[in-house]
Design a protein around this motif. Structure first.
Motif, PDB file in Angstrom:
ATOM      1  N   TYR A  92       0.833  -1.187   0.000  1.00 14.36           N
ATOM      2  CA  TYR A  92       0.000   0.000   0.000  1.00 14.36           C
ATOM      3  C   TYR A  92       0.865   1.234   0.000  1.00 14.36           C
ATOM      4  N   GLN A 152      -3.872  -2.905  -5.455  1.00 14.52           N
ATOM      5  CA  GLN A 152      -4.231  -3.092  -4.051  1.00 14.52           C
ATOM      6  C   GLN A 152      -4.836  -1.813  -3.476  1.00 14.52           C
ATOM      7  N   ALA A 153      -5.364  -1.896  -2.272  1.00 19.98           N
ATOM      8  CA  ALA A 153      -5.923  -0.707  -1.613  1.00 19.98           C
ATOM      9  C   ALA A 153      -4.862   0.378  -1.512  1.00 19.98           C
ATOM     10  N   LEU A 211     -18.372  -1.066  -3.574  1.00 25.00           N
ATOM     11  CA  LEU A 211     -17.561  -1.757  -4.566  1.00 25.00           C
ATOM     12  C   LEU A 211     -18.361  -2.018  -5.832  1.00 25.00           C
ATOM     13  N   SER A 265      -5.299  -8.239  -4.209  1.00 23.62           N
ATOM     14  CA  SER A 265      -5.857  -7.902  -2.906  1.00 23.62           C
ATOM     15  C   SER A 265      -7.184  -7.159  -3.074  1.00 23.62           C
ATOM     16  N   PHE A 266      -7.265  -5.892  -2.720  1.00 25.34           N
ATOM     17  CA  PHE A 266      -8.461  -5.087  -2.987  1.00 25.34           C
ATOM     18  C   PHE A 266      -8.878  -5.219  -4.455  1.00 25.34           C
ATOM     19  N   SER A 274      -6.053 -12.415  -1.895  1.00 24.54           N
ATOM     20  CA  SER A 274      -7.313 -11.866  -1.390  1.00 24.54           C
ATOM     21  C   SER A 274      -8.213 -12.980  -0.892  1.00 24.54           C
ATOM     22  N   SER A 296     -10.315  -0.571   8.708  1.00 23.07           N
ATOM     23  CA  SER A 296     -10.566   0.755   8.137  1.00 23.07           C
ATOM     24  C   SER A 296     -11.008   1.764   9.198  1.00 23.07           C
ATOM     25  N   ASP A 350     -10.356   2.726   0.527  1.00 25.18           N
ATOM     26  CA  ASP A 350     -10.415   1.496  -0.265  1.00 25.18           C
ATOM     27  C   ASP A 350     -10.745   0.292   0.612  1.00 25.18           C
ATOM     28  N   LEU A 351     -10.098   0.219   1.767  1.00 26.71           N
ATOM     29  CA  LEU A 351     -10.339  -0.909   2.665  1.00 26.71           C
ATOM     30  C   LEU A 351     -11.795  -0.943   3.139  1.00 26.71           C
ATOM     31  N   VAL A 404     -14.042  -2.824   0.623  1.00 25.90           N
ATOM     32  CA  VAL A 404     -13.976  -4.293   0.578  1.00 25.90           C
ATOM     33  C   VAL A 404     -14.420  -4.920   1.895  1.00 25.90           C
TER      34      VAL A 404
END
Length: 281
Positions: free
Chosen positions: A4, A61-62, A103, A128-129, A157, A169, A207-208, A211
């Motif tokens: 990240y 990714q995030a 999302l 991942s994300f 993921s 988050s 972003d987190l 998800v």
């Protein structure tokens, strides 16, 4: 998730800072990065040639950006691939855009942005994300009657229908930074730039949150082959968790671990791109 913010391309770092951004890339087939429905480029840093048979649409990714795939650009040169990295809202050329609230909404925004990219055989790759986003895009492309991907490739993921093992988050900046540093997900040198660090953590957190809230009631199969990759030493996602993706496969399914941690695909870029070539071409 992943490395990240190590490759964030959201806005310039402070003067004298590390300046993470979109890496320079070799010339690509279109002669310019493609602008999508939002009137700005959604593909930034394309690498490819006229003989490429498969376009690889890559989702980071995030907190990540197209710059996250800079190690891949250096490792590419594999015949048959066009590397097309997607710039999501809230970073890089999309830094003035607001990230959608869900999302599902983000997936539709990406589809609208890259719709012109679906004019040749393509595969979706998400880390991942980006893996959860890629799965949702594959589902929505079919629902919208658009050209389906030749394959969906997901990396490091949980499966969409699997429970979230740990929510992060909601953590304050210190707590989120400690979590990221716990698996090498944040470059320590950025801590010297408090304003930029705050901005970077805000991008990761946003972003987190998407998800963490995304969990379909049941596995939703995709109508294309599904290939799963992960890092053998990944402390966040185990091989057993990766196997749950099998329930999202209506067609062919493969699963493979490569050496490394959560950012194995960047620290071992040459091995990862070679594995993709062997899997997809």
């Amino acid at each position: 998730m992943g490395t990240y913010a190590a490759e964030l391309a959201t806005e310039p770092a402070p003067a004298g800072g590390p300046g993470p951004g979109v890496a320079d890339a070799p010339p690509h087939r279109h002669g310019g990065d493609a602008a999508g429905a939002a009137g700005r480029p959604w593909i930034v840093g394309r690498v490819g040639g006229p003989e490429d048979r498969l376009r690889l649409l890559c989702l980071p990714q995030a907190g990540g950006s197209t710059g996250s795939f800079a190690p891949w650009r250096l490792a590419m040169g594999l015949p048959g691939f066009e590397l097309a990295t997607v710039e999501l809202p809230g970073r890089g050329v999309g830094s003035g855009e607001t990230m959608p609230d869900t999302l599902e909404e983000l997936a539709d925004a990406v589809i609208d942005g890259v719709r012109d990219e679906l004019d040749m055989p393509y595969a979706l790759f998400g880390h991942s994300f980006g893996a959860l986003l890629g799965h949702r895009i594959a589902v929505r492309v079919a629902e919208r009657g658009l050209r389906p991907p030749s394959a969906l490739v997901v990396s490091a993921s949980r499966a969409p229908h699997a429970p979230v093992r740990k929510r992060v988050s909601h953590l304050d900046d210190a707590g989120l930074l400690a979590w990221l540093e716990g698996f090498g997900g944040f470059p320590p040198e950025l801590s010297r730039y408090p304003a930029y660090l705050t901005y970077a953590l805000r991008t990761v957190r946003r972003d987190l949150a998407l998800v963490e809230e995304y969990r379909p009631a049941a596995a939703v199969p995709v109508g294309c082959p599904l290939h799963v990759f992960g890092g053998a030493e990944d402390p966040l996602v185990s091989g057993e968790q990766l196997e749950l993706w099998r329930e999202c496969a209506a067609g062919g399914f493969t699963s493979r671990l490569l050496p490394g941690g959560h950012d194995y695909l960047f620290t071992g870029a040459a091995a990862m791109t070679a594995a993709l070539a062997a899997t997809l071409l």
